[in-house]
Design a protein around this motif. Structure first.
Motif, PDB file in Angstrom:
ATOM      1  N   UNK A 286       4.355  11.745   2.163  1.00 30.55           N
ATOM      2  CA  UNK A 286       3.223  12.397   1.512  1.00 30.55           C
ATOM      3  C   UNK A 286       2.497  11.337   0.696  1.00 30.55           C
ATOM      4  N   UNK A 287       1.169  11.347   0.757  1.00 39.52           N
ATOM      5  CA  UNK A 287       0.426  10.317   0.038  1.00 39.52           C
ATOM      6  C   UNK A 287      -0.233  10.909  -1.211  1.00 39.52           C
ATOM      7  N   UNK A 288      -0.959  10.066  -1.895  1.00 34.18           N
ATOM      8  CA  UNK A 288      -1.462  10.325  -3.248  1.00 34.18           C
ATOM      9  C   UNK A 288      -2.166  11.681  -3.353  1.00 34.18           C
ATOM     10  N   UNK A 289      -1.897  12.386  -4.469  1.00 37.12           N
ATOM     11  CA  UNK A 289      -2.405  13.750  -4.595  1.00 37.12           C
ATOM     12  C   UNK A 289      -3.331  13.954  -5.792  1.00 37.12           C
ATOM     13  N   UNK A 290      -3.816  12.878  -6.402  1.00 35.15           N
ATOM     14  CA  UNK A 290      -4.928  13.012  -7.348  1.00 35.15           C
ATOM     15  C   UNK A 290      -6.161  13.440  -6.548  1.00 35.15           C
ATOM     16  N   UNK A 291      -6.994  14.344  -7.098  1.00 39.08           N
ATOM     17  CA  UNK A 291      -8.134  14.828  -6.310  1.00 39.08           C
ATOM     18  C   UNK A 291      -9.101  13.740  -5.869  1.00 39.08           C
ATOM     19  N   UNK A 292      -9.139  12.624  -6.588  1.00 42.54           N
ATOM     20  CA  UNK A 292     -10.037  11.527  -6.219  1.00 42.54           C
ATOM     21  C   UNK A 292      -9.289  10.312  -5.667  1.00 42.54           C
ATOM     22  N   UNK A 293      -8.055  10.501  -5.249  1.00 39.99           N
ATOM     23  CA  UNK A 293      -7.224   9.375  -4.805  1.00 39.99           C
ATOM     24  C   UNK A 293      -7.764   8.747  -3.526  1.00 39.99           C
ATOM     25  N   UNK A 294      -7.554   7.427  -3.407  1.00 39.32           N
ATOM     26  CA  UNK A 294      -7.781   6.694  -2.162  1.00 39.32           C
ATOM     27  C   UNK A 294      -6.402   6.261  -1.668  1.00 39.32           C
ATOM     28  N   UNK A 295      -5.873   6.904  -0.633  1.00 41.75           N
ATOM     29  CA  UNK A 295      -4.467   6.691  -0.267  1.00 41.75           C
ATOM     30  C   UNK A 295      -4.132   5.295   0.262  1.00 41.75           C
ATOM     31  N   UNK A 296      -5.069   4.612   0.947  1.00 40.45           N
ATOM     32  CA  UNK A 296      -4.706   3.289   1.475  1.00 40.45           C
ATOM     33  C   UNK A 296      -4.691   2.270   0.336  1.00 40.45           C
ATOM     34  N   UNK A 297      -4.053   1.112   0.532  1.00 40.93           N
ATOM     35  CA  UNK A 297      -3.955   0.125  -0.546  1.00 40.93           C
ATOM     36  C   UNK A 297      -5.326  -0.397  -0.965  1.00 40.93           C
ATOM     37  N   UNK A 298      -5.413  -0.755  -2.244  1.00 43.37           N
ATOM     38  CA  UNK A 298      -6.592  -1.453  -2.748  1.00 43.37           C
ATOM     39  C   UNK A 298      -6.506  -2.919  -2.347  1.00 43.37           C
ATOM     40  N   UNK A 299      -7.642  -3.609  -2.360  1.00 42.98           N
ATOM     41  CA  UNK A 299      -7.630  -5.056  -2.107  1.00 42.98           C
ATOM     42  C   UNK A 299      -6.772  -5.735  -3.171  1.00 42.98           C
ATOM     43  N   UNK A 300      -5.950  -6.693  -2.748  1.00 42.25           N
ATOM     44  CA  UNK A 300      -5.076  -7.346  -3.723  1.00 42.25           C
ATOM     45  C   UNK A 300      -4.817  -8.793  -3.326  1.00 42.25           C
ATOM     46  N   UNK A 301      -4.655  -9.603  -4.344  1.00 40.13           N
ATOM     47  CA  UNK A 301      -4.332 -11.020  -4.181  1.00 40.13           C
ATOM     48  C   UNK A 301      -2.967 -11.250  -4.808  1.00 40.13           C
ATOM     49  N   UNK A 302      -1.937 -11.329  -3.970  1.00 42.01           N
ATOM     50  CA  UNK A 302      -0.590 -11.617  -4.472  1.00 42.01           C
ATOM     51  C   UNK A 302      -0.493 -13.123  -4.692  1.00 42.01           C
ATOM     52  N   UNK A 303      -0.773 -13.557  -5.903  1.00 35.94           N
ATOM     53  CA  UNK A 303      -0.934 -14.993  -6.151  1.00 35.94           C
ATOM     54  C   UNK A 303       0.375 -15.761  -6.031  1.00 35.94           C
ATOM     55  N   UNK A 304       1.504 -15.078  -6.062  1.00 34.45           N
ATOM     56  CA  UNK A 304       2.794 -15.765  -6.022  1.00 34.45           C
ATOM     57  C   UNK A 304       3.568 -15.540  -4.737  1.00 34.45           C
ATOM     58  N   UNK A 305       3.015 -14.819  -3.753  1.00 37.88           N
ATOM     59  CA  UNK A 305       3.827 -14.511  -2.575  1.00 37.88           C
ATOM     60  C   UNK A 305       2.992 -14.405  -1.316  1.00 37.88           C
ATOM     61  N   UNK A 306       3.642 -14.736  -0.176  1.00 38.53           N
ATOM     62  CA  UNK A 306       3.106 -14.429   1.145  1.00 38.53           C
ATOM     63  C   UNK A 306       3.623 -13.054   1.551  1.00 38.53           C
ATOM     64  N   UNK A 307       2.775 -12.264   2.224  1.00 40.00           N
ATOM     65  CA  UNK A 307       3.168 -10.915   2.646  1.00 40.00           C
ATOM     66  C   UNK A 307       3.198 -10.851   4.166  1.00 40.00           C
ATOM     67  N   UNK A 308       4.375 -10.550   4.712  1.00 39.04           N
ATOM     68  CA  UNK A 308       4.561 -10.392   6.153  1.00 39.04           C
ATOM     69  C   UNK A 308       4.888  -8.932   6.440  1.00 39.04           C
ATOM     70  N   UNK A 309       4.102  -8.293   7.318  1.00 34.54           N
ATOM     71  CA  UNK A 309       4.338  -6.904   7.702  1.00 34.54           C
ATOM     72  C   UNK A 309       4.699  -6.846   9.180  1.00 34.54           C
TER      73      UNK A 309
END
Length: 393
Positions: A286-309
């Motif tokens: 189940x994803x975010x349930x605030x009436x104004x929620x945006x369920x997908x991730x926001x843009x982000x800069x992980x300055x200390x890590x590489x992200x592998x999916x």
């Protein structure tokens, strides 16, 4: 491991005489980490576990790593990897190196035949079963594995992988130990109430695995490379063991997602931690349930890590239109601000449920690229946010 287990026959007291029905003395082996100062298991062998009759240096098949340069987000398709003789691929010698750094090597194998006996003496291993089924035969006993299983193999566990058909594995080889995040555990090692999984979700060997044999080869990875030992007797000769250090299995479907009124950050998905890296499980939820929620991730800069999916099930909402599918891996390096594909944020508004499954590895040192990454890269991925670039057409 968080809790004590006992398998097979052991004596009432440690380090006392324990004899076979024929009267011979069983040989104790203490398997322990951190120099007798942390978790351990005590195994009882029919024969001496030290009895080798040969040792040969072997070539290392990992291949060289190259830097992610020019630095850019990348997409790789494990389903496009090819092997010269696919009918003869095993889960040890058939590993294809995708990524690596000083802390972890990440490989992929589509195994179709039993592997040699193998022991990684340089660190723990974490195997994720993307597809298929098989059995891991270990010195502690056997473990049946199938789609969605994580397998944690402690350093220096002797094992082999026997596929039932094709077994597709993502393999992490650490230079240290892999386990549940410390924040999930009490000071005595029990899973706490806020943890997204617990002891009931874990599987370990339930009975000894006894195999007869003489002059048996075992391939051993160590810090200098690979050595093939020949043992006087088969190493699967343990009649019993007890302790808190052993291989275990956890299925991704048993991970209980943590959700909120607005989008939750990746640490809520954390499943394991290793030396300078973490592993997270993104599961149907189940994803975010605030009436104004945006369920997908926001843009982000992980300055200390590489992200592998690694995308293993469903349809990952934030990557729609990028070319990513089941079996894909995306690498978003530190230094690149990453986020949802164009239109994904707007399209997700009002969603109540995401049917997606993915394994994420965040490393706190940059990931270099292996030969398998070069063999299966989609060159258009970096330009999919702008829909134009040097490889776009």
């Amino acid at each position: 491991m968080p809790y004590y287990r006992r398998v097979g026959e052991i004596p009432r007291k440690r380090h006392t005489q324990f004899r076979s029905p024929a009267g011979s003395l069983y040989a104790e082996e203490l398997m322990g980490v951190e120099g007798f100062s942390s978790d351990s298991a005590l195994l009882y062998h029919r024969f001496l576990p030290t009895a080798i009759v040969n040792a040969r240096a072997m070539p290392d098949s990992r291949g060289r790593l190259t830097a992610n340069h020019p630095l850019k987000p990348r997409h790789f398709r494990s389903q496009d990897l090819k092997w010269e003789a696919p009918a003869d691929v095993d889960a040890v010698t058939g590993r294809r190196t995708l990524f690596g750094n000083a802390d972890v090597t990440i490989a992929f194998a589509a195994a179709t035949t039993p592997s040699p006996l193998y022991r990684n003496a340089a660190g723990d291993e974490l195997l994720y079963v993307q597809g298929g089924a098989g059995v891991l035969e270990t010195v502690y006993g056997a473990l049946e594995v199938a789609d969605g299983d994580y397998v944690v193999l402690p350093t220096s566990t002797t094992y082999r992988v026997v596929p039932h058909g094709e077994l597709r594995l993502l393999i992490l080889e650490a230079t240290g130990h892999i386990g549940p995040p410390r924040r999930y555990l009490s000071t005595k090692g029990q899973f706490l109430e806020h943890a997204p999984y617990c002891e009931r979700d874990l599987r370990g060997p339930v009975e000894p695995l006894l195999v007869d044999g003489e002059d048996v080869d075992v391939l051993v990875r160590h810090r200098a490379g690979l050595t093939r030992y020949t043992y006087a007797n088969h190493p699967f000769d343990v009649v019993g063991w007890d302790g808190c250090l052993y291989p275990w299995v956890f299925n991704i479907r048993d991970f209980e997602p943590i959700t909120g009124r607005v989008h939750q950050p990746p640490p809520v998905h954390q499943t394991f931690e290793g030396p300078n890296f973490v592993v997270c499980s993104f599961c149907p939820r189940k994803v975010d349930y605030h009436p104004d929620a945006i369920p997908v991730p926001y843009n982000h800069a992980n300055v200390d890590s590489d992200e592998l999916m690694f995308y293993v099930g469903g349809n990952y909402e934030a990557r729609k239109g990028s070319g990513i599918g089941i079996g894909s891996l995306s690498l978003h390096p530190a230094g690149f601000t990453h986020g949802p594909q164009p239109g994904a944020a707007e399209a997700s508004i009002g969603a109540e449920y995401f049917d997606e499954t993915a394994v994420m590895v965040d490393t706190f040192r940059p990931l270099d690229l292996g030969e398998a990454a070069d063999a299966c890269e989609d060159p258009r991925y970096a330009w999919t946010w702008a829909r134009r670039g040097p490889d776009w057409s």
